[in-house]
Design an enzyme around this catalytic site. Structure first.
Site, PDB file in Angstrom:
ATOM      1  N   ASP A  50       0.827  -1.206   0.000  1.00  0.00           N
ATOM      2  CA  ASP A  50       0.000   0.000   0.000  1.00  0.00           C
ATOM      3  C   ASP A  50       0.863   1.259   0.000  1.00  0.00           C
ATOM      4  OD1 ASP A  50       0.899  -0.096   2.616  1.00  0.00           O
ATOM      5  OD2 ASP A  50      -1.088  -0.235   3.526  1.00  0.00           O
ATOM      6  N   SER A  51       2.183   1.081   0.097  1.00  0.00           N
ATOM      7  CA  SER A  51       3.118   2.194  -0.093  1.00  0.00           C
ATOM      8  C   SER A  51       3.006   2.779  -1.493  1.00  0.00           C
ATOM      9  CB  SER A  51       4.555   1.732   0.161  1.00  0.00           C
ATOM     10  OG  SER A  51       4.843   0.529  -0.545  1.00  0.00           O
ATOM     11  N   ASP A  89      -0.794  -6.279  -0.362  1.00  0.00           N
ATOM     12  CA  ASP A  89      -1.319  -5.694   0.869  1.00  0.00           C
ATOM     13  C   ASP A  89      -2.837  -5.593   0.828  1.00  0.00           C
ATOM     14  OD1 ASP A  89       0.728  -5.183   2.655  1.00  0.00           O
ATOM     15  OD2 ASP A  89       1.173  -3.194   1.871  1.00  0.00           O
ATOM     16  N   LYS A 119      -1.009  -9.641   2.482  1.00  0.00           N
ATOM     17  CA  LYS A 119      -0.346  -9.173   3.708  1.00  0.00           C
ATOM     18  C   LYS A 119      -1.328  -8.324   4.495  1.00  0.00           C
ATOM     19  CE  LYS A 119       2.981  -5.951   3.818  1.00  0.00           C
ATOM     20  NZ  LYS A 119       2.463  -4.962   4.819  1.00  0.00           N
ATOM     21  N   GLU A 121      -1.768  -6.051   8.320  1.00  0.00           N
ATOM     22  CA  GLU A 121      -1.095  -5.444   9.465  1.00  0.00           C
ATOM     23  C   GLU A 121      -1.816  -5.767  10.768  1.00  0.00           C
ATOM     24  OE1 GLU A 121      -0.462  -1.264   8.984  1.00  0.00           O
ATOM     25  OE2 GLU A 121       0.574  -1.475   7.071  1.00  0.00           O
ATOM     26  N   GLU A 187       8.765  -4.247  11.082  1.00  0.00           N
ATOM     27  CA  GLU A 187       9.146  -2.916  10.605  1.00  0.00           C
ATOM     28  C   GLU A 187       9.540  -2.001  11.756  1.00  0.00           C
ATOM     29  OE1 GLU A 187       7.597   0.816   7.822  1.00  0.00           O
ATOM     30  OE2 GLU A 187       6.460  -1.058   7.868  1.00  0.00           O
TER      31      GLU A 187
END
Length: 269
Positions: A50-51, A89, A119, A121, A187
């Protein structure tokens, strides 16, 4: 060369690499051209992160990118990738409401992109959701430590897992492993804490700003290869200066047009 010796990488290869003490390499990718280059170079995993909200769409935060946008980018990556494992993501707002919402989002990603995993979070609080996704037959990579989608509740871009909070990091990692994740991103956590988590888990740890003791590393490619000419995080090592090269190439192109030397005979019919 890659740490994984396989013509087509599967999730099981990451566990095998850990058992064999082989480091794994991960890069982000959001388009077909970069995906093809990184895949041919031998990277083990491509992360459609999502970056992309920051480095592709020019936004200040990852929170604004949608699932539809992620799917478009991920399709391009999977089309161009033959060997690397492609992970996508789940963006903010696509899994927090309920495990059912998360499963539906993950199914969309898998069905519409051809990716191999998603992925997500979060730590202990998201473990039940990860279990539901895994039970639906979808491989999952976890993400703990600094989690960009929680930037406001974490108080900004700050290191996690220092001091007493290192216990939470280990608890989160164990919860993700027990939920069925095959790998976890760590991270912005202290190197020693990341090393302890890596030694504690049987699944693969992938560090970003987490020292050299993890099972693998991931970087945003625009940072690692210098396309981003702005300020970069401390944990980035710059392997090229593509931003400067593109700037110089664009200036040369413009100069040739103004001088009337492009196109020349070689570029004409």
């Amino acid at each position: 060369m890659s740490g994984i010796d396989a013509k087509k990488i599967r999730t099981r290869h990451f566990r095998e690499a850990k058992v064999n003490g082989q480091k794994v390499s991960v890069l982000t990718s959001y388009d077909a051209l970069s995906a093809r280059i990184f895949d041919e170079a031998g990277v083990d995993m491509l992360l459609v992160g999502d970056s992309a909200a920051n480095v592709v769409l020019g936004r200040d935060t990852t929170l604004s990118i949608t699932l539809d946008e992620m799917i478009v980018l991920a399709k391009a990556v999977t089309i161009a990738t033959k060997r690397a494992l492609v992970v996508v993501d789940l963006p903010f707002g696509t899994y927090e409401v309920s495990p059912n919402q998360a499963v539906e989002s993950a199914i969309r990603v898998m069905r519409e992109t051809g990716a191999a995993a998603v992925k997500i979070e979060g730590g202990v609080e998201i473990a039940q959701t990860i279990r539901r996704i895994v039970d639906a037959g979808i491989p999952v990579v976890g993400h703990i430590g600094y989690t960009p989608q929680s930037e406001h509740s974490l108080g900004g871009h700050v290191v996690q897992g220092r001091g007493a909070s290192s216990g939470k990091l280990i608890a989160d990692a164990r919860a993700l492993e027990q939920a069925g994740a095959f790998a976890v991103v760590l991270e912005m956590v202290p190197a020693e804490a990341a090393r302890e988590v890596t030694e504690d888990l049987s699944i693969t740890t992938i560090g970003i700003g987490a020292g050299n003791g993890t099972d693998g590393q991931v970087l945003v490619w625009q940072d690692a290869f210098g396309l981003n000419r702005g300020k970069k995080p401390r944990f980035v090592r710059e392997y090229a200066t593509l931003g400067d090269s593109l700037h110089d190439a664009a200036q040369a192109y413009i100069a040739d047009i103004h001088a009337g030397t492009f196109p020349g005979e070689a570029e004409s019919f």
